[in-house]
Write a protein that holds these residues in place. Structure first.
Motif, PDB file in Angstrom:
ATOM      1  N   VAL A  26       0.999  -1.089  -0.003  1.00 57.28           N
ATOM      2  CA  VAL A  26      -0.114  -0.070   0.080  1.00 57.28           C
ATOM      3  C   VAL A  26       0.877   1.270  -0.044  1.00 57.28           C
ATOM      4  CG1 VAL A  26      -0.170   0.185   2.724  1.00 57.28           C
ATOM      5  CG2 VAL A  26      -1.988   0.952   1.086  1.00 57.28           C
ATOM      6  N   ASP A  27       0.355   2.246  -0.605  1.00 58.94           N
ATOM      7  CA  ASP A  27       1.105   3.475  -0.707  1.00 58.94           C
ATOM      8  C   ASP A  27       0.664   4.257   0.633  1.00 58.94           C
ATOM      9  OD1 ASP A  27       1.820   6.227  -1.080  1.00 58.94           O
ATOM     10  OD2 ASP A  27       1.767   6.124  -3.225  1.00 58.94           O
ATOM     11  N   LEU A  28       1.686   4.240   1.467  1.00 59.28           N
ATOM     12  CA  LEU A  28       1.472   4.967   2.958  1.00 59.28           C
ATOM     13  C   LEU A  28       1.398   6.482   2.960  1.00 59.28           C
ATOM     14  CD1 LEU A  28       3.947   2.544   5.089  1.00 59.28           C
ATOM     15  CD2 LEU A  28       1.443   2.412   4.827  1.00 59.28           C
ATOM     16  N   HIS A  29       1.777   7.047   1.831  1.00 57.62           N
ATOM     17  CA  HIS A  29       1.447   8.464   1.646  1.00 57.62           C
ATOM     18  C   HIS A  29       0.237   8.935   1.130  1.00 57.62           C
ATOM     19  CE1 HIS A  29       5.807   8.966   2.714  1.00 57.62           C
ATOM     20  NE2 HIS A  29       6.349   8.185   1.846  1.00 57.62           N
ATOM     21  N   GLU A  30      -0.027   8.217   0.003  1.00 58.54           N
ATOM     22  CA  GLU A  30      -1.550   8.531  -0.467  1.00 58.54           C
ATOM     23  C   GLU A  30      -2.299   8.057   0.494  1.00 58.54           C
ATOM     24  OE1 GLU A  30      -4.233   7.430  -4.582  1.00 58.54           O
ATOM     25  OE2 GLU A  30      -2.110   6.461  -4.239  1.00 58.54           O
ATOM     26  N   PHE A  31      -2.506   6.849   1.091  1.00 56.17           N
ATOM     27  CA  PHE A  31      -3.239   6.571   1.949  1.00 56.17           C
ATOM     28  C   PHE A  31      -2.766   6.919   3.524  1.00 56.17           C
ATOM     29  CE2 PHE A  31      -4.541   4.616  -1.932  1.00 56.17           C
ATOM     30  CZ  PHE A  31      -5.641   4.827  -2.248  1.00 56.17           C
ATOM     31  N   SER A  32      -3.247   7.893   4.146  1.00 58.16           N
ATOM     32  CA  SER A  32      -2.865   8.060   5.532  1.00 58.16           C
ATOM     33  C   SER A  32      -4.041   8.704   6.296  1.00 58.16           C
ATOM     34  CB  SER A  32      -1.728   9.000   5.563  1.00 58.16           C
ATOM     35  OG  SER A  32      -2.170  10.221   4.714  1.00 58.16           O
ATOM     36  N   MET A  55     -11.899   7.943   2.149  1.00 60.36           N
ATOM     37  CA  MET A  55     -11.461   7.345   3.201  1.00 60.36           C
ATOM     38  C   MET A  55     -11.027   8.189   4.362  1.00 60.36           C
ATOM     39  SD  MET A  55      -9.236   4.092   2.166  1.00 60.36           S
ATOM     40  CE  MET A  55     -10.365   2.640   1.110  1.00 60.36           C
ATOM     41  N   LYS A  56     -10.613   9.351   4.180  1.00 57.52           N
ATOM     42  CA  LYS A  56     -10.440  10.392   5.425  1.00 57.52           C
ATOM     43  C   LYS A  56     -11.793  10.897   5.769  1.00 57.52           C
ATOM     44  CE  LYS A  56      -5.744  12.196   4.086  1.00 57.52           C
ATOM     45  NZ  LYS A  56      -5.595  11.125   3.038  1.00 57.52           N
ATOM     46  N   GLY A  57     -12.741  10.790   4.999  1.00 58.10           N
ATOM     47  CA  GLY A  57     -14.237  11.320   5.340  1.00 58.10           C
ATOM     48  C   GLY A  57     -14.872  10.309   6.007  1.00 58.10           C
ATOM     49  N   LEU A  78      -6.394  -4.849  -2.495  1.00 60.84           N
ATOM     50  CA  LEU A  78      -5.603  -3.727  -2.257  1.00 60.84           C
ATOM     51  C   LEU A  78      -6.535  -2.771  -1.289  1.00 60.84           C
ATOM     52  CD1 LEU A  78      -3.806  -2.726  -5.483  1.00 60.84           C
ATOM     53  CD2 LEU A  78      -3.157  -4.180  -3.494  1.00 60.84           C
ATOM     54  N   VAL A  79      -7.735  -2.811  -1.549  1.00 63.56           N
ATOM     55  CA  VAL A  79      -8.888  -1.796  -0.742  1.00 63.56           C
ATOM     56  C   VAL A  79      -8.743  -1.789   0.686  1.00 63.56           C
ATOM     57  CG1 VAL A  79     -10.851  -2.808  -0.956  1.00 63.56           C
ATOM     58  CG2 VAL A  79     -10.689  -0.186  -0.768  1.00 63.56           C
ATOM     59  N   LEU A  80      -8.389  -3.169   1.033  1.00 68.61           N
ATOM     60  CA  LEU A  80      -8.485  -3.456   2.657  1.00 68.61           C
ATOM     61  C   LEU A  80      -7.132  -2.704   3.213  1.00 68.61           C
ATOM     62  CD1 LEU A  80      -9.478  -6.977   3.285  1.00 68.61           C
ATOM     63  CD2 LEU A  80     -10.743  -5.117   3.751  1.00 68.61           C
ATOM     64  N   LEU A  81      -6.091  -2.952   2.416  1.00 72.63           N
ATOM     65  CA  LEU A  81      -4.913  -2.281   3.132  1.00 72.63           C
ATOM     66  C   LEU A  81      -4.848  -0.745   2.774  1.00 72.63           C
ATOM     67  CD1 LEU A  81      -2.288  -4.679   0.815  1.00 72.63           C
ATOM     68  CD2 LEU A  81      -2.245  -4.291   3.548  1.00 72.63           C
ATOM     69  N   GLU A  82      -5.650  -0.365   1.979  1.00 75.64           N
ATOM     70  CA  GLU A  82      -5.699   1.264   1.798  1.00 75.64           C
ATOM     71  C   GLU A  82      -6.567   1.604   2.857  1.00 75.64           C
ATOM     72  OE1 GLU A  82      -5.401   1.044  -3.338  1.00 75.64           O
ATOM     73  OE2 GLU A  82      -7.228   1.296  -2.202  1.00 75.64           O
ATOM     74  N   ALA A  83      -7.426   0.803   3.285  1.00 77.16           N
ATOM     75  CA  ALA A  83      -8.227   1.412   4.413  1.00 77.16           C
ATOM     76  C   ALA A  83      -7.708   1.388   5.673  1.00 77.16           C
ATOM     77  CB  ALA A  83      -9.688   0.420   4.508  1.00 77.16           C
ATOM     78  N   ILE A  84      -6.803   0.602   6.009  1.00 73.16           N
ATOM     79  CA  ILE A  84      -6.197   0.551   7.461  1.00 73.16           C
ATOM     80  C   ILE A  84      -5.118   1.315   7.143  1.00 73.16           C
ATOM     81  CG2 ILE A  84      -6.941  -2.090   7.946  1.00 73.16           C
ATOM     82  CD1 ILE A  84      -3.975  -2.616   7.322  1.00 73.16           C
ATOM     83  N   ALA A  85      -4.294   1.591   6.138  1.00 73.13           N
ATOM     84  CA  ALA A  85      -3.380   2.793   5.840  1.00 73.13           C
ATOM     85  C   ALA A  85      -4.158   3.994   6.392  1.00 73.13           C
ATOM     86  CB  ALA A  85      -2.784   2.556   4.673  1.00 73.13           C
ATOM     87  N   SER A  86      -5.136   4.081   5.785  1.00 74.96           N
ATOM     88  CA  SER A  86      -5.831   5.601   6.160  1.00 74.96           C
ATOM     89  C   SER A  86      -6.394   5.675   7.742  1.00 74.96           C
ATOM     90  CB  SER A  86      -7.087   5.456   5.347  1.00 74.96           C
ATOM     91  OG  SER A  86      -6.684   5.317   3.860  1.00 74.96           O
ATOM     92  N   GLY A  87      -6.255   4.690   8.425  1.00 74.02           N
ATOM     93  CA  GLY A  87      -6.604   4.578   9.804  1.00 74.02           C
ATOM     94  C   GLY A  87      -7.814   4.186  10.075  1.00 74.02           C
TER      95      GLY A  87
END
Length: 378
Positions: A180-186, A269-271, A286-295
């Motif tokens: 996951v891209d930890l910068h894009e998804f945070s 995800m931030k919203g 990938l979307v699960l990883l993106e969600a958890i990376a977004s906290g």
């Protein structure tokens, strides 16, 4: 080291394309030369002096089956002529029938063909028949490809089990989850109003293809009936989707917000307050990883590959994707306790930080180097 990657696309996109993009860059950063047999390659990657693109054109073929055959044949022909000058060849699934050193498996068509949400199980028409043929042929080609490689990389524990089920020896299988891209998804906040999201309510988010029932939005909607204080935002193309009508039939129109296809998923995800994705069939989403990376805390199901990284500290994994009552209870649990969501969100981010694209790509490069050392010893 001279590495060859065989895959249809090597782009900073989604899924298999993104995995190979990250592997190529990591190999280049480590000083290796990378040859790419692909139909499309990221422009920046093309411009690297250590990257060499062999363009494999298949656009003229009218179907996926014929296009796949043409790609496989052209790659096999090139590899037969140039294999001696390469140290490591990595293929992806059945995209060529030439012998390889590593086969990265993002999907197992034998298992998909047996799934109760395969198109042939849902539609006994020409479309369903074509999908059956496509899956059956790929299942046959994959089995042959897995026999012609040294190491098979599964992108989740679910895929590993599917490989074992079709006879791939366990000692040849490695598991490397996607990244996951930890910068894009945070973690962060966003303006719900600008994103078209409802303000002042607890909001769950669902992202995925909603043209079929595979991602299981229907179960989420039915569970939502029993979670009256929760709103749901749905990102996905609605044209041709059966779910807007289902929302109307369930009297959920005031609480379900269809957003259409979106490229700003990281902002969505931030919203959101948490993420729900109990898919009926995924290899490694990938979307699960993106969600958890977004906290975000997540609700998913065992049938979604990659769910093995979701612990009780950061989410809820349902044993049965069809258990609407259990899903409703999970939705209620997360919707009713903001403090719990905050704790789970922090734990989610911590898990995601162990799955950066760089760390994932490094694992593949380590296998390349391991294979090269073995070849030298032999």
């Amino acid at each position: 080291m001279k590495i060859c990657i065989v895959t249809r696309n090597i782009m900073k996109g989604d899924g298999q394309s993104r995995v190979n993009y990250e592997i190529a860059w990591e190999a280049i950063r480590c000083g290796h030369d990378v040859t790419m047999l692909a139909s499309s390659v990221d422009l920046e990657l093309q411009q690297s002096p250590q990257a060499h693109w062999i363009e494999i054109q298949v656009q003229k073929w009218p179907t996926q089956i014929l296009g796949g055959l043409a790609f496989s044949w052209q790659c096999a022909r090139w590899l037969a002529r140039h294999r001696a000058g390469l140290d490591v060849v990595m293929v992806n699934g059945a995209n060529t029938n030439e012998r390889s050193d590593i086969n990265a498996v993002h999907f197992v068509h034998t298992s998909w063909l047996r799934s109760h949400v395969h198109p042939w199980q849902l539609r006994r028409d020409l479309y369903g028949a074509y999908q059956w043929l496509f899956s059956a042929l790929n299942a046959y080609w994959e089995k042959k490809a897995f026999q012609k490689t040294n190491i098979v990389v599964a992108v989740s524990e679910k895929v590993k089990q599917e490989l074992l089920n079709i006879g791939v020896p366990s000692d040849r299988i490695r598991v490397i989850l996607n990244g996951v891209d930890l910068h894009e998804f945070s973690p962060g906040t966003s303006d719900r109003l600008k994103l078209g999201l409802p303000e002042g309510v607890t909001l769950a988010l669902f992202v995925g293809d909603i043209l079929t029932s595979r991602k299981n939005l229907d179960s989420v909607l039915r569970a939502l009936v029993n979670t009256p204080d929760l709103h749901l935002a749905v990102a996905g193309t609605t044209e041709g989707s059966p779910f807007p009508k289902l929302v109307s039939d369930l009297n959920l129109s005031q609480r379900v917000h269809f957003l259409g296809f979106r490229r700003d998923v990281s902002e969505l995800m931030k919203g959101a307050d948490f993420f729900v994705f109990p898919s009926r069939y995924e290899a490694c989403t990938l979307v699960l990883l993106e969600a958890i990376a977004s906290g975000l805390p997540v609700i998913t199901a065992n049938s979604a590959g990659g769910a093995e990284i979701i612990t009780p500290d950061c989410g809820i994994v349902l044993p049965d994707s069809e258990d609407i009552q259990a899903l409703a209870e999970a939705l209620t649990k997360l919707a009713s306790d903001r403090n719990q969501r905050d704790r789970m969100g922090h734990a989610a981010r911590a898990i995601a930080e162990r799955h950066s694209w760089t760390s994932i790509a490094q694992k593949y490069v380590e296998i390349f180097e391991e294979l090269t050392k073995v070849q030298v010893q032999v």
